[in-house]
Scaffold this motif. Structure first.
Motif, mmCIF file in Angstrom:
data_model
loop_
_atom_site.group_PDB
_atom_site.id
_atom_site.type_symbol
_atom_site.label_atom_id
_atom_site.label_comp_id
_atom_site.label_asym_id
_atom_site.label_seq_id
_atom_site.Cartn_x
_atom_site.Cartn_y
_atom_site.Cartn_z
ATOM 1 N N ILE A 58 43.443 36.886 12.858
ATOM 2 C CA ILE A 58 43.750 37.212 14.256
ATOM 3 C C ILE A 58 45.079 37.955 14.355
ATOM 4 C CG2 ILE A 58 44.350 36.183 16.500
ATOM 5 C CD1 ILE A 58 42.121 34.081 15.909
ATOM 6 N N LYS A 59 46.072 37.495 13.622
ATOM 7 C CA LYS A 59 47.386 38.159 13.653
ATOM 8 C C LYS A 59 47.317 39.590 13.109
ATOM 9 C CE LYS A 59 50.704 34.392 13.530
ATOM 10 N NZ LYS A 59 51.849 33.834 12.812
ATOM 11 N N SER A 60 46.476 39.816 12.092
ATOM 12 C CA SER A 60 46.388 41.144 11.474
ATOM 13 C C SER A 60 45.466 42.097 12.230
ATOM 14 C CB SER A 60 45.895 41.020 10.032
ATOM 15 O OG SER A 60 44.517 40.668 10.018
ATOM 16 N N GLY A 61 44.685 41.578 13.165
ATOM 17 C CA GLY A 61 43.767 42.419 13.921
ATOM 18 C C GLY A 61 42.380 42.543 13.305
ATOM 19 N N ARG A 62 42.133 41.903 12.147
ATOM 20 C CA ARG A 62 40.785 41.917 11.566
ATOM 21 C C ARG A 62 39.799 41.198 12.474
ATOM 22 N NH1 ARG A 62 43.404 39.865 6.990
ATOM 23 N NH2 ARG A 62 42.155 37.994 7.202
#
Length: 181
Positions: free
Chosen positions: A48-52
């Motif tokens: 979630i933090k990386s945008g995946r």
């Protein structure tokens, strides 16, 4: 035909394995086996933090799961001419403190519990935790303030059981767990 398309489950299911099945267990006609101890909470938080994966995608996945459960409960209720509920069976085997990172709690768990508490408060009859680790008291202390009193009252801990999820469910179907819950 579905009212809406199922979200891409591969983005979430690898992190949060669950199994849903029909058949009377403790008191409900539908059961959910949640393999909480093997949930990769750090992986989902990083995704979630990386945008995946977005938080919206994560919550849409669970909304789809909950709506599917509601459809099954509704269908069974009409067929049986009484309300039918869900039993949630949570296997805590392998659970460890690192699964409760502050970023998981604030960025994933809180919005997820808010979704469930706001929209799906009374679908579950019992929530049974088995194979509890030593950190259960810490985990329960963190989660309890985020859920309703009614939800807390549904929770039962099966401390004496040591075995696989499959055997736990088989024993529950035969009513062999009543004394341990």
């Amino acid at each position: 035909n579905a009212l809406f398309d199922a979200p891409d489950q591969s983005n979430v299911v690898d992190y949060f394995p669950c199994n849903f099945q029909t058949g009377k267990l403790i008191s409900g006609e539908l059961s959910a086996l949640l393999m909480v101890g093997s949930w990769d909470t750090n992986g989902i938080t990083k995704a979630i933090k990386s945008g995946r994966l977005t938080l919206t995608e994560f919550l849409e996945y669970w909304t789809y799961i909950y709506e599917s459960i509601h459809y099954q409960l509704h269908s069974q209720s009409l067929k049986k001419r009484r309300l039918v509920f869900l039993d949630e069976i949570c296997d805590l085997s392998g659970m460890h403190a690192s699964q409760l990172s502050p970023s998981f709690i604030s960025e994933v768990l809180k919005p997820w519990l808010k979704l469930t508490q706001t929209n799906y408060p009374e679908t579950t009859k019992h929530i049974v935790f088995f194979n509890p680790p030593r950190i259960l008291k810490l985990a329960w202390t963190i989660v309890t303030p985020m859920v309703s009193e009614g939800t807390v009252e549904k929770v039962k801990f099966c401390r004496g059981y040591k075995g696989s999820s499959r055997r736990f469910i088989e024993a529950a179907k035969r009513n062999e767990l009543v004394s341990t819950i």
